[in-house]
Design an enzyme around this catalytic site. Structure first.
Site, PDB file in Angstrom:
ATOM      1  N   LYS A 153       0.254   3.529  -2.865  1.00 36.01           N
ATOM      2  CA  LYS A 153      -0.962   4.661  -2.954  1.00 36.01           C
ATOM      3  C   LYS A 153      -0.526   6.420  -2.879  1.00 36.01           C
ATOM      4  O   LYS A 153      -0.842   7.012  -2.466  1.00 36.01           O
ATOM      5  CB  LYS A 153      -2.192   4.659  -1.379  1.00 36.01           C
ATOM      6  CG  LYS A 153      -2.775   2.660  -1.428  1.00 36.01           C
ATOM      7  CD  LYS A 153      -4.118   2.608  -0.445  1.00 36.01           C
ATOM      8  CE  LYS A 153      -4.810   1.718  -0.534  1.00 36.01           C
ATOM      9  NZ  LYS A 153      -4.626   0.431  -0.392  1.00 36.01           N
ATOM     10  N   SER A 199      -6.460   2.540   4.832  1.00 33.55           N
ATOM     11  CA  SER A 199      -5.310   2.068   3.526  1.00 33.55           C
ATOM     12  C   SER A 199      -6.476   1.469   2.322  1.00 33.55           C
ATOM     13  O   SER A 199      -6.039   0.654   2.123  1.00 33.55           O
ATOM     14  CB  SER A 199      -3.987   1.048   3.406  1.00 33.55           C
ATOM     15  OG  SER A 199      -3.435   0.928   2.886  1.00 33.55           O
ATOM     16  N   SER A 219       0.642  -1.022  -0.110  1.00 38.09           N
ATOM     17  CA  SER A 219      -0.264  -0.157  -0.244  1.00 38.09           C
ATOM     18  C   SER A 219       0.589   0.789  -0.525  1.00 38.09           C
ATOM     19  O   SER A 219       0.067   2.456  -0.138  1.00 38.09           O
ATOM     20  CB  SER A 219      -0.555   0.037   0.999  1.00 38.09           C
ATOM     21  OG  SER A 219      -2.150  -0.620   1.082  1.00 38.09           O
TER      22      SER A 219
END
Length: 421
Positions: free
Chosen positions: A123, A178, A120
């Site tokens: 991101k 997340s 993640s």
């Protein structure tokens, strides 16, 4: 010469300090603490991923193109000048990097360009690409179709079709929990997943993050989705220029819509920011993003400010379990603040092309090496493990040698009149 960035202010995080990540609360973006029960599926996933995630492209060699950020960042082993004795003694990460936010100087690194699954932390690139496109107050009613392509097993913030959310709330879902569901809704707002992935890849190229290959906007495990400690640090550095990005990644808790007038509280999964699982809040921490998948393991990029200096640290794939990724990040931040005045730069975070940065050229992969595109100048892992340094070429060499030996054996057996099955 790099242009210094303006100093970062210490964002004011949410003042609601409720107990975070206690019993029964799943931290979907980071590995369970030591002693926590790990599912058989997760254990099998880590075991299956091991041969892949230890991949280490070949080390740089004379005559090849310069490594992005400087030749030292393409070298094998720890790269540091002037303060090596003070480095943390136990660092298990497969790749890490310490950099000064303002100047972009890389103070120390290990396998900075090694391409690994980012989880993640990707991101950050998604946010840097999309966060400025929509007003925070814009509202959107979520549809079933926008959630239909969220991968099974994703971390979720709890978005439901039929509920109306503001863009600000969706971004809080991305940064705090997340939430892949929030990423997919924002991606559909942006014109769809395919368009968003293409824009993220274009942004990575503009940032000169040439180790990064984007397959999905959420960082979920997908074949070929890779980045590096160097690239993730570029994403954080550039993203922190944006006030919304800074505010979201520094927020500890927020109220999230549950339908009607009901809300529920969401908490940030960055343990250095929240002080969860017994770590304590890291002094001066201002974000940025953590991640975990069964294939990628733990990844984290953190930023902290002390004495007017802001440092960035990225840690990828330390030994699994517990608070390791946060502890190693904190140790490297401590080292950086203690030695920033004496450690001499071993490289630099390059500037975006769109902001006047000089174009960098990655070292090309050698024919027959079996390297992933753009991986040619990443460094090999320490010499105690093979990994895929030489990857496919090593396998091909072994196969070729085995075939040669087998043919020789068969010729000898034929001469002796013996045949084996």
């Amino acid at each position: 010469m790099t242009r210094p960035l303006p100093p970062l202010c210490h964002p004011v995080a949410c003042c609601h300090r409720l107990p975070l990540y206690g019993p029964g609360v799943r931290d979907s973006a980071s590995f369970p603490p030591r002693g926590a029960r790990v599912s058989r599926r997760a254990v099998l996933g880590l075991a299956a991923a091991a041969p892949l995630t230890v991949a280490a492209p070949v080390r740089a060699s004379p005559g090849r193109s310069a490594t992005v950020g400087g030749a030292r960042l393409g070298g094998s082993g720890v790269q540091v000048q002037g303060a090596a004795a003070g480095l943390p003694r136990r660092l298990t990460a497969r790749s890490w990097l310490v950099a000064d936010h303002a100047s972009g100087e890389v103070l120390a690194a290990y396998n900075a360009h090694r391409r690994l699954p980012p989880a993640s932390t990707l991101k950050m690139l998604f946010a840097d690409t999309v966060v400025g496109k929509f007003e925070r107050s814009l509202t959107h009613r979520v549809t079933d179709a926008e959630l239909a392509d969220v991968p099974a097993g994703s971390s979720l913030v709890g978005i439901k079709p039929g509920i109306t959310y503001t863009v600000e709330q969706l971004w809080l879902g991305v940064f705090l929990r997340s939430g892949n569901d929030a990423v997919h809704v924002l991606s559909h707002l942006n014109g769809g997943l395919e368009k968003t992935v293409a824009e993220m890849q274009a942004r990575a190229e503009d940032l000169q993050a040439l180790d990064t290959h984007v397959v999905s906007p959420d960082g979920f495990d997908h074949k070929g989705q890779l980045s590096s400690a160097y690239d993730l640090t570029l994403f954080a550095r550039h993203g922190l220029k944006n006030a919304d990005f800074r505010g979201y990644c520094a927020t500890r808790t927020a109220d999230f819509p549950a339908g009607g007038r009901k809300t529920f509280q969401i908490q940030n999964t960055d343990r250095l920011l929240t002080g969860a699982w017994g770590l304590g809040t890291y002094q001066g921490i201002i974000g940025v993003k953590n991640g975990y998948t069964s294939h990628a393991g733990n990844t984290f990029t953190g930023a902290a400010t002390r004495g007017g200096r802001t440092l960035l640290v990225t840690v990828m794939h330390p030994e699994p379990g517990g608070n390791g990724v946060y502890e190693e990040t904190a140790a490297l931040l401590d080292w950086g603040f203690a030695h920033a005045g004496t450690a001499r730069a071993v490289g630099v975070l390059v500037e975006p092309l769109s902001e006047g940065g000089a174009k960098a050229t990655p070292a090309p992969a050698r024919a027959g090496r079996g390297e992933a595109p753009g991986a040619g100048d990443a460094t090999a892992r320490d010499s105690s493990s093979w990994g895929l340094a030489g990857g496919a070429s090593g396998v091909l060499a072994l196969l070729a040698g085995g075939a040669y030996a087998l043919r020789g054996r068969r010729r000898r057996e034929a001469a002796e009149g013996r045949h084996r099955r």
